[in-house]
Design a protein around this motif. Sequence first.
Motif, PDB file in Angstrom:
ATOM      1  N   UNK A 408       0.835  -1.084  -0.090  1.00 25.43           N
ATOM      2  CA  UNK A 408       0.135  -0.154  -0.017  1.00 25.43           C
ATOM      3  C   UNK A 408       1.000   1.130  -0.267  1.00 25.43           C
ATOM      4  N   UNK A 409       1.440   1.392  -1.344  1.00 24.13           N
ATOM      5  CA  UNK A 409       2.584   2.627  -1.265  1.00 24.13           C
ATOM      6  C   UNK A 409       2.245   4.012  -1.229  1.00 24.13           C
ATOM      7  N   UNK A 410       2.372   4.504   0.263  1.00 26.81           N
ATOM      8  CA  UNK A 410       1.797   5.656   0.388  1.00 26.81           C
ATOM      9  C   UNK A 410       2.300   6.910  -0.602  1.00 26.81           C
ATOM     10  N   UNK A 411       3.642   6.446  -1.388  1.00 26.03           N
ATOM     11  CA  UNK A 411       4.275   7.663  -2.099  1.00 26.03           C
ATOM     12  C   UNK A 411       3.628   7.610  -3.621  1.00 26.03           C
ATOM     13  N   UNK A 412       2.777   6.569  -3.782  1.00 22.57           N
ATOM     14  CA  UNK A 412       1.862   6.815  -5.288  1.00 22.57           C
ATOM     15  C   UNK A 412       0.435   7.688  -4.602  1.00 22.57           C
ATOM     16  N   UNK A 413       0.298   7.614  -3.509  1.00 21.93           N
ATOM     17  CA  UNK A 413      -0.968   8.257  -3.264  1.00 21.93           C
ATOM     18  C   UNK A 413      -1.377   9.710  -3.729  1.00 21.93           C
ATOM     19  N   UNK A 427      -6.049   7.488 -11.727  1.00 13.96           N
ATOM     20  CA  UNK A 427      -4.964   8.247 -11.840  1.00 13.96           C
ATOM     21  C   UNK A 427      -4.528   8.541 -13.337  1.00 13.96           C
ATOM     22  N   UNK A 428      -5.665   8.349 -14.206  1.00 14.23           N
ATOM     23  CA  UNK A 428      -5.490   8.322 -15.439  1.00 14.23           C
ATOM     24  C   UNK A 428      -4.578   9.582 -16.161  1.00 14.23           C
ATOM     25  N   UNK A 429      -3.815   9.268 -17.079  1.00 11.43           N
ATOM     26  CA  UNK A 429      -2.848  10.647 -17.521  1.00 11.43           C
ATOM     27  C   UNK A 429      -1.609  10.734 -16.644  1.00 11.43           C
ATOM     28  N   UNK A 430      -1.646   9.898 -15.757  1.00  9.46           N
ATOM     29  CA  UNK A 430      -0.393  10.054 -14.635  1.00  9.46           C
ATOM     30  C   UNK A 430       0.692   8.673 -15.148  1.00  9.46           C
ATOM     31  N   UNK A 431       1.793   9.080 -15.089  1.00 12.78           N
ATOM     32  CA  UNK A 431       2.806   7.818 -15.294  1.00 12.78           C
ATOM     33  C   UNK A 431       3.493   7.112 -14.055  1.00 12.78           C
ATOM     34  N   UNK A 432       2.720   6.976 -12.879  1.00 15.35           N
ATOM     35  CA  UNK A 432       3.328   6.309 -11.967  1.00 15.35           C
ATOM     36  C   UNK A 432       3.214   4.959 -11.864  1.00 15.35           C
ATOM     37  N   UNK A 433       2.124   4.321 -12.804  1.00 12.61           N
ATOM     38  CA  UNK A 433       1.986   2.938 -12.841  1.00 12.61           C
ATOM     39  C   UNK A 433       1.176   2.461 -11.850  1.00 12.61           C
ATOM     40  N   UNK A 434       1.415   1.134 -11.368  1.00 12.84           N
ATOM     41  CA  UNK A 434       0.896   0.424 -10.175  1.00 12.84           C
ATOM     42  C   UNK A 434      -0.786   0.764 -10.130  1.00 12.84           C
TER      43      UNK A 434
END
Length: 491
Positions: A408-413, A427-434
């Motif tokens: 549950x990676x908070x950094x992606x939140x 998160x459509x349009x972002x590039x973080x994946x996951x």
Amino acid sequence: MELIKLTEKNSNYDALIIPFGSELETTECIPEEAKVPVKAAIEAGFFKGEDGEIYKLSMLAEGKIQNIVLVGLGNKDRINNRSLFIAFSKAYSACKKMKARIIRVVLDNAKEYIEDYDVVEKICEGTLFADYEFNEYKSEVKPSTIERVEFDTTYDRFDEALAEAKVCAESTILARDLINQPPAFMTPAQLAEEAKNVGEECNIEVMIIHKPEAEELGMNAFLAVGKGSVNSPKVIVMKYFGDKDNEDVIGLIGKGVMYDSGGYCLKPSASLHTMHGDMSGAAAVIGAIRAIAKMELKANVVGVIAACENRISGEAYLPGDILKSMSGKYIEMNNSDAEGRLTLADAITYAIREQKVTKVIDIATLTGAVKMALGNKTAGIISNDEELVRFAQEASEIACEKVWRLPADKELRPVLNSSIADLKNSAIGTTVGGGTILGGLFIQEFVEDKPWLHIDIAGTNWTHEDLPYCPKGGIGFGTSLLYNIVKLMSK
Ligand code: BES
Ligand code: ZN
Ligand code: ZN
């Protein structure tokens, strides 16, 4: 089909299943008439006892042909519950293809492989799985020939394992049936009927919340998803209280999107025809609660399913809408295909606030990304609680339904932050994946302070090919997993 423990040794069978480890030890348990042909097949090197290996031969005994299926279990140091479950399921499938009526399974020939209660239980379940077909819409059905499976075993808890296996396999099969029904039939109202039938069968309370009451409760995120359909949404609540002195109540929340067209973010046609399987989480919850109640587990469980259809119409919700969820949080809906999390958010808030659940386990066909990450045999789990993860991992071994933890990676939140609402649903349009993790992080926003386990079954709920333990279609994945999680928690 009848499953029994063999009491009288006779040659009254037409298919014999004999399991072997890789050391190919033949024991006295093998019926007299089969000893010579089996020994000859092994000496000729036709069969090596490797994991999942099947070798078929026929013999003439008392004037009739009897089929023998040798099944390999592999090296004892490398086996696990699932490899044994699959090996036996292959053997049952082979007997089914041979049109066997009476199957005898000489379990004792590989006694030291099969002395664990959970293994015996699962091997028994496999017979019912291998025989499963969904035939309701075929005008001409050739019924299965299998009448009886006899287990030749001296395992001391066999009767107990067999009884539990029947309940658990029937419950998974119920889940398969619910999933395989076509969407025009299996509407939210129909699923509510099915849940009520289970309630009557198991003597547990099943309550249905209709649209006006859901509106009053403020379940607007859930209701928004169902807005585009003429089939009105239903919240299904199933209550089992088997441990009244205990304050703990386990909430089992199943995604019940009866059909996921994607809404205005329409799915491509190639993936639409299986989207009535988007209620596989709900099916697993209904199946698990049936098994929990039938086995009278010492636990309190409330199942909550927010059932609706994600369709397109003049009424459907629109990407860009802002939804006020039951929790009070505002959600910017920027993708109408990320609908599952919207329904789950309100179902979880309802379970916590109205049903007072103290632990939350949700199960959902939530993200296509989980199949990219883990393949189609392993579900993704995400949690905020180490104890729940341990229960899930242990239950997974017993259930022969694989899970793998994702963080549950908070950094992606932050990518779920919205500039106009409290959060957005994709998160459509972002590039973080996951994608699977983000689905989990969204749901986590609604679990308040509760221990929580999320199970993403979007890769494992459906099979596009016939498997030894399941034909093409819904698998019922999660029924056994949830049942065993609750069983472990109740000990
Ligand atoms: N029901 C789907 C997930 C799914 C995909 C289940 C394939 C079974 C097979 C879910 O509602 C969905 O569409 N998820 C989106 C999320 C995205 C828009 C953030 C996905 O996975 O693409
Ligand atoms: Zn979707
Ligand atoms: Zn969906």
